[in-house]
Write a protein that holds these residues in place. Structure first.
Motif, mmCIF file in Angstrom:
data_model
loop_
_atom_site.group_PDB
_atom_site.id
_atom_site.type_symbol
_atom_site.label_atom_id
_atom_site.label_comp_id
_atom_site.label_asym_id
_atom_site.label_seq_id
_atom_site.Cartn_x
_atom_site.Cartn_y
_atom_site.Cartn_z
ATOM 1 N N PRO A 57 4.587 -70.847 -34.160
ATOM 2 C CA PRO A 57 4.384 -71.915 -35.153
ATOM 3 C C PRO A 57 5.409 -71.872 -36.284
ATOM 4 N N ALA A 58 5.722 -73.057 -36.811
ATOM 5 C CA ALA A 58 6.724 -73.167 -37.872
ATOM 6 C C ALA A 58 6.347 -74.271 -38.842
ATOM 7 N N ARG A 59 6.917 -74.190 -40.005
ATOM 8 C CA ARG A 59 6.747 -75.250 -40.998
ATOM 9 C C ARG A 59 7.683 -76.410 -40.656
ATOM 10 N N PRO A 60 7.308 -77.628 -41.020
ATOM 11 C CA PRO A 60 8.189 -78.771 -40.764
ATOM 12 C C PRO A 60 9.583 -78.605 -41.356
ATOM 13 N N LEU A 86 1.843 -83.152 -27.803
ATOM 14 C CA LEU A 86 2.763 -82.056 -27.520
ATOM 15 C C LEU A 86 2.735 -80.962 -28.574
ATOM 16 N N ILE A 87 2.417 -81.351 -29.797
ATOM 17 C CA ILE A 87 2.333 -80.385 -30.900
ATOM 18 C C ILE A 87 1.039 -80.646 -31.671
ATOM 19 N N ARG A 88 0.693 -79.682 -32.499
ATOM 20 C CA ARG A 88 -0.476 -79.806 -33.370
ATOM 21 C C ARG A 88 -0.049 -79.366 -34.768
ATOM 22 N N ARG A 89 -0.512 -80.102 -35.765
ATOM 23 C CA ARG A 89 -0.256 -79.714 -37.149
ATOM 24 C C ARG A 89 -1.559 -79.207 -37.750
ATOM 25 N N ALA A 90 -1.459 -78.098 -38.445
ATOM 26 C CA ALA A 90 -2.614 -77.531 -39.148
ATOM 27 C C ALA A 90 -2.276 -77.498 -40.636
ATOM 28 N N VAL A 93 -3.161 -73.633 -44.000
ATOM 29 C CA VAL A 93 -3.304 -72.362 -43.280
ATOM 30 C C VAL A 93 -2.544 -71.204 -43.926
ATOM 31 N N PHE A 94 -1.754 -71.484 -44.944
ATOM 32 C CA PHE A 94 -0.975 -70.436 -45.593
ATOM 33 C C PHE A 94 -1.679 -69.980 -46.857
ATOM 34 N N GLN A 102 1.529 -76.215 -40.830
ATOM 35 C CA GLN A 102 2.040 -75.369 -39.754
ATOM 36 C C GLN A 102 2.016 -76.160 -38.452
ATOM 37 N N VAL A 103 3.134 -76.179 -37.751
ATOM 38 C CA VAL A 103 3.265 -76.918 -36.505
ATOM 39 C C VAL A 103 3.248 -75.917 -35.352
#
Length: 144
Positions: A57-60, A86-90, A93-94, A102-103
């Protein structure tokens, strides 16, 4: 480099650009055939899928830096990829940034990437001449 070397090196640089474009087009075509669509096998979506698969996972903002898009362009790309599953954004979470996003890659995104990458591996002999020409061009351009 002498003046006489410039036209030859210029031509070689232009051939290198053509080889890179040809390689990218070939990769995209093979992957599009494998997944049945060209929507997400262009450079930017493939970079996102590979980045998330390889690094997690990574930040945009990190994704935008790799892909070379503005924050607005990255948001639009991620919107399309999320809509396609294809992706999920949360959100939130930080611990240090509750507004942070977070992607992550979804199983569908991972499957699309695996299918496309598998097709590429199966067709590597088809692109080997492009890679050989690419490397040969680099050698000539780096020679003194």
């Amino acid at each position: 480099m002498t003046t006489n070397d410039r036209p030859e090196k210029q031509e070689m640089a232009e051939r290198l650009v053509l080889e890179m474009a040809s390689f990218g087009s070939g990769v995209s075509a093979v992957m599009a055939d494998a997944v049945g669509s060209s929507d997400f096998v262009a450079n930017a979506p493939l970079q996102v899928l590979c980045l998330l698969d390889l690094d997690g996972p990574a930040r945009p903002s990190a994704i935008g830096a790799v892909v070379g898009l503005t924050s607005g362009g990255t948001t639009k790309l991620l919107d399309r990829m999320e809509e396609a599953g294809l992706i999920r954004r949360a959100y939130g979470v930080f611990d240090d940034d509750h507004r942070g996003v977070q992607v992550s890659l979804t199983p569908r995104g991972r499957n699309l990437l695996r299918t496309a990458a598998g097709a590429l591996v199966d067709h590597l002999p088809d692109v080997s001449s492009i890679v050989k020409n690419f490397v040969a061009s680099l050698v000539v351009l780096q020679a003194d």
